[in-house]
Design a protein around this motif. Structure first.
Motif, PDB file in Angstrom:
ATOM      1  N   ARG A 114      30.203 -67.973  53.301  1.00  0.00           N
ATOM      2  CA  ARG A 114      29.048 -67.228  52.777  1.00  0.00           C
ATOM      3  C   ARG A 114      27.842 -67.420  53.674  1.00  0.00           C
ATOM      4  O   ARG A 114      27.673 -68.470  54.293  1.00  0.00           O
ATOM      5  N   THR A 115      27.006 -66.402  53.723  1.00  0.00           N
ATOM      6  CA  THR A 115      25.743 -66.516  54.436  1.00  0.00           C
ATOM      7  C   THR A 115      24.758 -67.281  53.567  1.00  0.00           C
ATOM      8  O   THR A 115      25.039 -67.603  52.399  1.00  0.00           O
ATOM      9  N   ALA A 116      23.584 -67.558  54.113  1.00  0.00           N
ATOM     10  CA  ALA A 116      22.558 -68.278  53.358  1.00  0.00           C
ATOM     11  C   ALA A 116      22.123 -67.499  52.117  1.00  0.00           C
ATOM     12  O   ALA A 116      21.662 -68.092  51.132  1.00  0.00           O
ATOM     13  N   THR A 117      22.268 -66.183  52.150  1.00  0.00           N
ATOM     14  CA  THR A 117      21.883 -65.367  51.006  1.00  0.00           C
ATOM     15  C   THR A 117      23.060 -65.032  50.095  1.00  0.00           C
ATOM     16  O   THR A 117      22.925 -64.238  49.162  1.00  0.00           O
ATOM     17  N   GLY A 118      24.214 -65.625  50.366  1.00  0.00           N
ATOM     18  CA  GLY A 118      25.362 -65.462  49.482  1.00  0.00           C
ATOM     19  C   GLY A 118      26.333 -64.375  49.867  1.00  0.00           C
ATOM     20  O   GLY A 118      27.327 -64.158  49.165  1.00  0.00           O
ATOM     21  N   GLY A 119      26.093 -63.670  50.967  1.00  0.00           N
ATOM     22  CA  GLY A 119      27.013 -62.624  51.384  1.00  0.00           C
ATOM     23  C   GLY A 119      28.318 -63.185  51.903  1.00  0.00           C
ATOM     24  O   GLY A 119      28.337 -64.233  52.557  1.00  0.00           O
ATOM     25  N   GLU A 160      25.948 -44.626  53.725  1.00  0.00           N
ATOM     26  CA  GLU A 160      25.600 -45.219  52.430  1.00  0.00           C
ATOM     27  C   GLU A 160      24.457 -46.212  52.591  1.00  0.00           C
ATOM     28  O   GLU A 160      24.434 -47.006  53.523  1.00  0.00           O
ATOM     29  N   PHE A 161      23.500 -46.172  51.685  1.00  0.00           N
ATOM     30  CA  PHE A 161      22.392 -47.112  51.705  1.00  0.00           C
ATOM     31  C   PHE A 161      22.666 -48.229  50.705  1.00  0.00           C
ATOM     32  O   PHE A 161      23.257 -48.002  49.639  1.00  0.00           O
ATOM     33  N   VAL A 162      22.256 -49.434  51.053  1.00  0.00           N
ATOM     34  CA  VAL A 162      22.498 -50.586  50.184  1.00  0.00           C
ATOM     35  C   VAL A 162      21.191 -51.321  49.909  1.00  0.00           C
ATOM     36  O   VAL A 162      20.214 -51.193  50.649  1.00  0.00           O
ATOM     37  N   ARG A 163      21.200 -52.081  48.841  1.00  0.00           N
ATOM     38  CA  ARG A 163      20.098 -52.989  48.543  1.00  0.00           C
ATOM     39  C   ARG A 163      20.670 -54.291  48.023  1.00  0.00           C
ATOM     40  O   ARG A 163      21.838 -54.341  47.603  1.00  0.00           O
ATOM     41  N   VAL A 164      19.888 -55.328  48.070  1.00  0.00           N
ATOM     42  CA  VAL A 164      20.331 -56.655  47.636  1.00  0.00           C
ATOM     43  C   VAL A 164      19.844 -56.907  46.222  1.00  0.00           C
ATOM     44  O   VAL A 164      18.660 -56.687  45.899  1.00  0.00           O
ATOM     45  N   VAL A 165      20.749 -57.364  45.362  1.00  0.00           N
ATOM     46  CA  VAL A 165      20.435 -57.678  43.971  1.00  0.00           C
ATOM     47  C   VAL A 165      20.672 -59.168  43.748  1.00  0.00           C
ATOM     48  O   VAL A 165      21.694 -59.711  44.184  1.00  0.00           O
ATOM     49  N   VAL A 166      19.740 -59.832  43.077  1.00  0.00           N
ATOM     50  CA  VAL A 166      19.884 -61.250  42.768  1.00  0.00           C
ATOM     51  C   VAL A 166      20.547 -61.389  41.403  1.00  0.00           C
ATOM     52  O   VAL A 166      20.031 -60.902  40.394  1.00  0.00           O
ATOM     53  N   MET A 167      21.702 -62.048  41.368  1.00  0.00           N
ATOM     54  CA  MET A 167      22.447 -62.237  40.131  1.00  0.00           C
ATOM     55  C   MET A 167      21.840 -63.378  39.321  1.00  0.00           C
ATOM     56  O   MET A 167      21.047 -64.188  39.834  1.00  0.00           O
TER      57      MET A 167
END
Length: 211
Positions: A191-196, A126-133
């Motif tokens: 959470r990571t710095a990017t919110g993960g 599966e491929f993923v991408r990051v979305v900014v909420m």
């Protein structure tokens, strides 16, 4: 890097079953940010570690009264500092043997596994991408559907964490070691710095020499 530290003495307490097996029904419960239960996941990791040992025809680890306190301290510290490490800046608890002593446990030898793991992971292929909420939080979504990656069950996440340990030779050596007899597992979410979302896991292994 995983080290073994020596300390003379032997003081074992009785078996603590509730720390070794997840409560009934929790294996299929979903791990979510709002309802995360550190104790359930720790118990699931304990059970999965023993399942892996059984596959290798090794005896199961048993729990140790108060040893979990040493594991919990480092899991919480890793979550706070954001760095997966065996050391920390707190006097009297800077290494695993210090933490075991501080918890009131006497051991001959101790070992420690530490890892940070993404809570939500893509399926194979599966491929993923990051979305900014709207609030600025970044989440990973399925690149095809745009849907957020699903939350795992406690059992699924425990299996992934133990597989992560098993893919590293020194961590694997601790899990499959013949000298350790006791194990404590602890987890903390962060959470990571990017919110993960990530879960920080600590395993503390110990042994004592025969009388």
């Amino acid at each position: 890097m995983l080290g073994a530290l020596l300390l003379a003495g032997c003081a074992f307490s009785s078996r603590v079953p509730e720390e070794e097996t997840p409560p009934t029904g929790t294996a299929e419960a979903l791990v979510t940010w709002d309802d995360f239960n550190a104790e359930w996941l720790a118990a699931a990791i304990f059970a999965e570690t023993n399942r892996v040992r059984a596959k290798h025809e090794l005896p199961p680890f048993m729990s140790q009264v108060n040893l979990v306190r040493a594991a919990e301290f480092q899991a919480d510290t890793v979550a706070m500092l954001g760095v997966a490490s065996h050391d920390n800046p707190f006097a009297g608890r800077r290494n695993v043997m210090d933490r075991v002593r501080y918890a009131g446990v006497t051991a001959d030898v101790v070992w420690e596994n530490v890892a940070s793991t993404s809570v939500r992971a893509p399926a194979e292929g599966e491929f993923v991408r990051v979305v900014v909420m709207p609030g600025g939080q970044r989440i990973r979504v399925n690149d095809t559907t745009g849907e957020p990656l699903p939350w795992p069950t406690y059992r699924e996440l425990a299996e992934r964490i133990v597989a992560q340990f098993m893919s590293s030779p020194p961590h694997r050596a601790n899990i499959l070691g013949t000298e350790p007899t006791r194990l404590a597992c602890a987890t903390a979410i962060g959470r990571t710095a990017t919110g993960g979302e990530v879960v920080h896991t600590t395993q503390v292994f110990m042994s004592k020499k025969p009388l």
